[in-house]
Design a protein around this motif. Structure first.
Motif, PDB file in Angstrom:
ATOM      1  N   GLU A 120      36.554  73.010 -19.899  1.00 18.10           N
ATOM      2  CA  GLU A 120      35.405  73.318 -19.793  1.00 18.10           C
ATOM      3  C   GLU A 120      34.730  73.920 -18.397  1.00 18.10           C
ATOM      4  OE1 GLU A 120      33.219  72.857 -22.487  1.00 18.10           O
ATOM      5  OE2 GLU A 120      34.810  71.997 -23.609  1.00 18.10           O
ATOM      6  N   VAL A 121      33.574  74.366 -18.202  1.00 20.89           N
ATOM      7  CA  VAL A 121      33.071  74.985 -17.302  1.00 20.89           C
ATOM      8  C   VAL A 121      31.584  74.158 -17.051  1.00 20.89           C
ATOM      9  CG1 VAL A 121      32.011  76.846 -15.922  1.00 20.89           C
ATOM     10  CG2 VAL A 121      34.155  77.307 -17.197  1.00 20.89           C
ATOM     11  N   LYS A 122      31.424  73.465 -15.733  1.00 14.57           N
ATOM     12  CA  LYS A 122      30.369  72.909 -15.693  1.00 14.57           C
ATOM     13  C   LYS A 122      29.488  73.094 -14.599  1.00 14.57           C
ATOM     14  CE  LYS A 122      30.687  69.142 -18.855  1.00 14.57           C
ATOM     15  NZ  LYS A 122      30.032  67.880 -19.029  1.00 14.57           N
ATOM     16  N   HIS A 123      28.127  72.944 -14.696  1.00 13.60           N
ATOM     17  CA  HIS A 123      27.352  73.035 -13.424  1.00 13.60           C
ATOM     18  C   HIS A 123      26.930  71.833 -12.788  1.00 13.60           C
ATOM     19  CE1 HIS A 123      23.791  74.358 -10.981  1.00 13.60           C
ATOM     20  NE2 HIS A 123      24.058  75.630 -11.499  1.00 13.60           N
ATOM     21  N   ILE A 124      26.788  71.887 -11.515  1.00 19.08           N
ATOM     22  CA  ILE A 124      26.511  70.383 -10.967  1.00 19.08           C
ATOM     23  C   ILE A 124      25.131  69.763 -11.346  1.00 19.08           C
ATOM     24  CG2 ILE A 124      25.381  71.441  -8.895  1.00 19.08           C
ATOM     25  CD1 ILE A 124      27.543  68.597  -8.207  1.00 19.08           C
ATOM     26  N   ALA A 125      24.197  70.861 -11.740  1.00 16.15           N
ATOM     27  CA  ALA A 125      23.053  70.102 -12.209  1.00 16.15           C
ATOM     28  C   ALA A 125      22.987  69.743 -13.635  1.00 16.15           C
ATOM     29  CB  ALA A 125      21.942  71.296 -12.182  1.00 16.15           C
ATOM     30  N   GLN A 126      24.124  70.101 -14.210  1.00 16.40           N
ATOM     31  CA  GLN A 126      24.418  69.374 -15.634  1.00 16.40           C
ATOM     32  C   GLN A 126      25.223  67.974 -15.518  1.00 16.40           C
ATOM     33  OE1 GLN A 126      27.076  72.081 -17.381  1.00 16.40           O
ATOM     34  NE2 GLN A 126      26.582  71.608 -19.256  1.00 16.40           N
ATOM     35  N   VAL A 127      26.027  68.056 -14.577  1.00 17.05           N
ATOM     36  CA  VAL A 127      26.989  66.732 -14.093  1.00 17.05           C
ATOM     37  C   VAL A 127      25.781  65.797 -13.679  1.00 17.05           C
ATOM     38  CG1 VAL A 127      28.390  65.835 -12.765  1.00 17.05           C
ATOM     39  CG2 VAL A 127      29.082  68.054 -13.878  1.00 17.05           C
ATOM     40  N   LEU A 128      24.894  66.137 -12.702  1.00 16.69           N
ATOM     41  CA  LEU A 128      23.885  65.273 -12.151  1.00 16.69           C
ATOM     42  C   LEU A 128      22.830  64.665 -13.076  1.00 16.69           C
ATOM     43  CD1 LEU A 128      23.602  66.555  -8.310  1.00 16.69           C
ATOM     44  CD2 LEU A 128      24.719  64.633  -9.052  1.00 16.69           C
ATOM     45  N   GLY A 129      22.341  66.028 -13.605  1.00 16.16           N
ATOM     46  CA  GLY A 129      21.015  65.522 -14.467  1.00 16.16           C
ATOM     47  C   GLY A 129      21.413  65.054 -15.828  1.00 16.16           C
ATOM     48  N   PHE A 130      22.374  65.341 -16.502  1.00 13.72           N
ATOM     49  CA  PHE A 130      22.676  64.852 -17.712  1.00 13.72           C
ATOM     50  C   PHE A 130      23.953  64.083 -17.887  1.00 13.72           C
ATOM     51  CE2 PHE A 130      24.646  65.598 -22.139  1.00 13.72           C
ATOM     52  CZ  PHE A 130      23.272  65.234 -22.753  1.00 13.72           C
TER      53      PHE A 130
END
Ligand code: SF4
Ligand code: SF4
Lengths: 294, 180
Positions: A120-130
């Motif tokens: 998968e490819v993740k964005h830090i905002a997704q990791v922190l926020g979700f």
């Protein structure tokens, strides 16, 4: 949530805003997430310029980066909307199109790589926020941030929606929930909140006047509300806001002076890091964040 | 360049003079030219178009007609790829992707701004679009980071291999404006 990530650095973060890199590493460490370096990774390559010149070549170069992450055995983490846009799109295309994967691999072979698109490819905002979320992040922070700010999502985190499916790009709440409920920040709405910063698509590179027009509209709207800082999630938007305010002030006689803070920087501050590298930025280098006890 | 660039009035074209490459590329990119109903939602969504002469709907109309003048028009390079039009098109046409493929064909035919060519030169030399400099190296050190990130920078052989294979740009088209 994954406990380890291949950290994709990209270009602007390590080479223009290294404090975003050091704060990201600090945050990941506090969260107990192991960082796997992506040795030999290159430009994502940027979805605006390079995809525009030659989309097939852009895919091969992106697939090379994805292959490097795969050899680490850990999903990709990016802190940039541009890198996210490229790596997510190419990974997604390869996952769903075996013919394309064959073609890309045939060319990658000459570079010495092979891609599976299994991760998968993740964005830090997704990791922190979700993935972690506004409630759980409170277990990791040492103080709230006493700040009245505005936010900028940037385009390629949420759009195109059919591909990303993270949050409604017309009225998202992922960052609001994280900053308000998670970090205790007060957020203000402003008129051009969901507008582009004007940097993408190669426009900043080749049509700086148009790019500055778009930035001007955005900053003028920010100025109408009493915000102490603008929070973003992308080093390219960050460069446009931080450097662009100075360009506008010089060329158009404006007096924009809004400090720009990346989600990694502000999260690191909440986790106890005092110096988040504001002094290296072009706009408001003296700006100091204030904390508030939990 | 932006805002005040006036264009020649539209010329009358016979619909048979289509540039076939354009139509084929649009369809492949998820933009069926016959489905665009010219509603203008894309133009209305376009921040860039508010500040420049670019009109997304007009680009899509010309492209749908296979009008090759769209390729040499610098307006296709004013799109920031914000995807607002793409997400809002009532016919679900992949407008932004269509602009990207138009840019691909334009590039193939040598319509690339000098400043964009420079970005490619930097990528070919360093593996990155934005290279490091001495000031940043010093800051990285202060922050406790390795002076040079462990990316392609540190592997010139990798950069050379990529430069030989990727983004080999055709020479400038004789009609391409000098953007320096
Ligand atoms: S929004 Fe879609 S259907 Fe409407 S003019 Fe634009 S491309 Fe055509
Ligand atoms: S993607 Fe491009 S054409 Fe579409 S609204 Fe954004 S800037 Fe305009």
């Amino acid at each position: 949530m994954s406990t380890e990530y291949s950290f994709f650095l990209g270009c602007i973060m390590p080479n223009r805003y290294p404090a975003i890199e050091s704060t990201t590493r600090f945050v990941l460490d506090k969260l107990g997430i192991e960082v796997k370096e992506m040795e030999k990774a290159g430009c994502c390559p940027a979805p605006g310029v390079f995809r525009s010149f030659n989309k097939p070549d852009w895919m091969v170069a992106a697939a090379r980066n994805i292959a490097i992450a795969e050899s680490n055995g850990a999903d990709i983490l990016t802190v940039c909307n541009g890198c996210f846009g490229t790596l997510f799109e190419v990974n997604h295309a390869l996952k769903h199109d075996d013919e394309l994967k064959k073609k890309v691999n045939a060319r990658l072979k000459d570079l010495g790589y092979h891609v599976e698109a299994s991760g998968e490819v993740k964005h830090i905002a997704q990791v922190l926020g979700f993935d972690i979320g506004p409630t759980e992040i409170r277990d990791y922070i040492k103080r709230e941030v006493a700040l009245t700010g505005v936010i900028h999502y940037g385009c390629h985190f949420l759009r195109p929606f059919t591909l990303k499916q993270i949050d409604d790009p017309e009225d998202p709440t992922i960052l609001e929930d994280y900053f308000i409920d998670g970090l205790g920040i007060e957020l203000l709405d402003y008129r051009r909140k969901h507008a582009c910063c004007g940097a993408g698509g190669g426009v900043r590179a080749a049509h700086i006047e148009a790019s500055m027009d778009m930035l001007y509209e955005k900053m003028a709207a920010v100025k109408q509300v009493p915000a102490q800082a603008l929070l973003d999630i992308c080093p390219f938007c960050h460069l446009q806001f931080d450097g662009g305010q100075q360009t506008l002030n010089k060329q158009r006689g404006t007096d924009f002076d809004i400090p720009i803070i990346h989600i990694s920087q502000i999260t690191a501050f909440a986790m106890g890091m005092d110096d988040i590298g504001m002094k290296y930025q072009a706009t408001a280098p003296d700006f100091k964040l204030e904390g508030r006890p939990l | 360049m932006s805002g005040t660039r006036y264009k020649a009035p539209p010329s009358v074209r016979t619909p048979l003079e289509k540039d076939p490459e354009i139509e084929e590329a649009l369809i492949k990119a998820g933009f069926d030219p016959n489905l665009c109903m010219q509603c203008g939602t894309c133009t209305a969504s376009c921040l860039s178009g508010r500040w420049t002469a670019m009109r997304t709907r007009e680009i899509m109309r010309k492209a749908a007609f296979g009008d090759e003048s769209v390729l040499s028009d610098p307006d296709i390079w004013l799109c920031t790829t914000c995807y607002a039009c793409y997400d809002r098109c009532p016919r679900d046409l992949k407008v932004t992707d269509a602009i990207i493929v138009l840019r691909n064909i334009a590039s193939e035919r040598g319509f690339i701004a000098d400043k964009h060519r420079k970005t490619v030169d930097i990528l070919h030399k360093t593996g990155h679009a934005v290279p490091i400099n001495d000031k940043i190296k010093a800051i990285r050190k202060e922050l406790g980071l390795p002076e040079i990130p462990p990316t392609a920078f540190a592997y010139p052989e990798e950069v050379r291999k990529m430069a030989q294979m990727l983004f080999i740009l055709p020479p400038k088209h004789e009609d391409e404006e000098d953007t320096q």
